[in-house]
Write a protein that holds these residues in place. Structure first.
Motif, PDB file in Angstrom:
ATOM      1  N   GLU A   1       5.227  -3.217  -2.873  1.00 47.68           N
ATOM      2  CA  GLU A   1       5.243  -2.910  -1.446  1.00 47.68           C
ATOM      3  C   GLU A   1       3.939  -2.329  -0.907  1.00 47.68           C
ATOM      4  O   GLU A   1       3.523  -2.696   0.198  1.00 47.68           O
TER       5      GLU A   1
ATOM      6  N   HIS B   1      10.232  -1.047   7.325  1.00 47.79           N
ATOM      7  CA  HIS B   1       9.423  -1.589   6.230  1.00 47.79           C
ATOM      8  C   HIS B   1       9.062  -3.055   6.455  1.00 47.79           C
ATOM      9  O   HIS B   1       7.913  -3.468   6.214  1.00 47.79           O
TER      10      HIS B   1
ATOM     11  N   TYR C   1       5.714  -5.470   6.308  1.00 49.87           N
ATOM     12  CA  TYR C   1       5.489  -6.491   5.286  1.00 49.87           C
ATOM     13  C   TYR C   1       5.452  -7.898   5.870  1.00 49.87           C
ATOM     14  O   TYR C   1       4.700  -8.749   5.381  1.00 49.87           O
TER      15      TYR C   1
ATOM     16  N   HIS D   1       7.229   7.877   7.134  1.00 49.94           N
ATOM     17  CA  HIS D   1       6.864   6.804   8.038  1.00 49.94           C
ATOM     18  C   HIS D   1       5.776   7.198   9.024  1.00 49.94           C
ATOM     19  O   HIS D   1       4.968   6.368   9.434  1.00 49.94           O
TER      20      HIS D   1
ATOM     21  N   ILE E   1       3.232   4.284   1.816  1.00 51.01           N
ATOM     22  CA  ILE E   1       4.336   3.445   1.323  1.00 51.01           C
ATOM     23  C   ILE E   1       4.746   3.877  -0.074  1.00 51.01           C
ATOM     24  O   ILE E   1       5.937   3.982  -0.394  1.00 51.01           O
TER      25      ILE E   1
END
Length: 224
Positions: A98, A144, A148, A187, A206
């Motif tokens: 990630e 998330h 991504y 975050h 992350i």
């Protein structure tokens, strides 16, 4: 997904329906709406989605091939129950993939993405405040994957989403046992890193977010 019944055959409409059912069940797994070790009823899911049982069976077979559910028989379909070792394996895979996916997406994340991330994080904070587990997991997933999937056609994002199909139900169990009150919101760090265009800071944010989840795994046995 829409609950309007559609043909279940092999034509274009049937393929579209099967894809929609699969996508919906995949999302329910990712966001923890299907609990581990609880029998999954094809008839019940079909009634919820407004379809016949055939596309539900097809979707469950596909999910079983991806390791998200276990099919013992027609009457015994479940998400495998969590173990600390399994959770740790999944979280370590997330830790490898990630931060890299976020770094690859960074050049594509603009001001509108930052605003969407802030909205998702605000919804997450609100869910935590009211102890809303489903709301938390939905907002966390949205946050998330806004990052991504910022990179078009991201192969890593697809791989990570498959991991989250196993992560979602298992972490629902962990959160249900140890609670969400002590979760740390990393975050804000990620949003700040994106705004500053700092790849190292984004990778670190992350990774820290995932590490917080890994820390909760240690409380699974204690809370059992």
């Amino acid at each position: 997904m829409a609950t309007r019944p559609e043909p279940d055959g092999d034509g274009e409409s049937g393929a579209t329906l099967r894809a929609a059912v699969y996508s919906e069940l995949r999302h329910r797994l990712i966001t923890g709406r299907i609990a581990p070790d609880v029998p999954i009823s094809t008839r019940g899911l079909a009634q919820q989605l407004g379809v016949s049982q055939m596309p539900v069976r097809d979707a469950l077979s596909r999910l079983a091939a991806e390791g998200a559910v276990a099919i013992r028989s027609k009457r015994r379909i479940t998400v495998p129950p969590p173990t600390p070792a399994r959770l740790e394996e999944i979280m370590r895979a997330r830790l490898l993939l990630e931060p890299e996916a976020a770094a690859q997406a960074l050049p594509y994340l603009d001001g509108s993405t930052i605003e969407a991330l802030r909205a998702a994080d605000a919804a997450l904070d609100a869910a935590l405040a009211r102890d809303d587990l489903h709301g938390y997991m939905e907002s966390n997933w949205r946050f998330h994957f806004l990052i991504y999937r910022g990179r078009p056609q991201s192969l890593l994002a697809n791989i990570i989403e498959t991991l989250w199909m196993q992560f979602g139900p298992l972490m629902r169990t962990v959160y249900g046992r140890v609670g969400t009150a002590h979760l740390t919101d990393q975050h804000h760090r990620a949003i700040d890193a994106i705004a500053r265009r700092s790849e190292p800071a984004l990778r670190a944010a992350i990774a820290a977010d995932i590490a917080d989840g890994m820390a909760l795994i240690g409380g699974l046995d204690k809370a059992a």
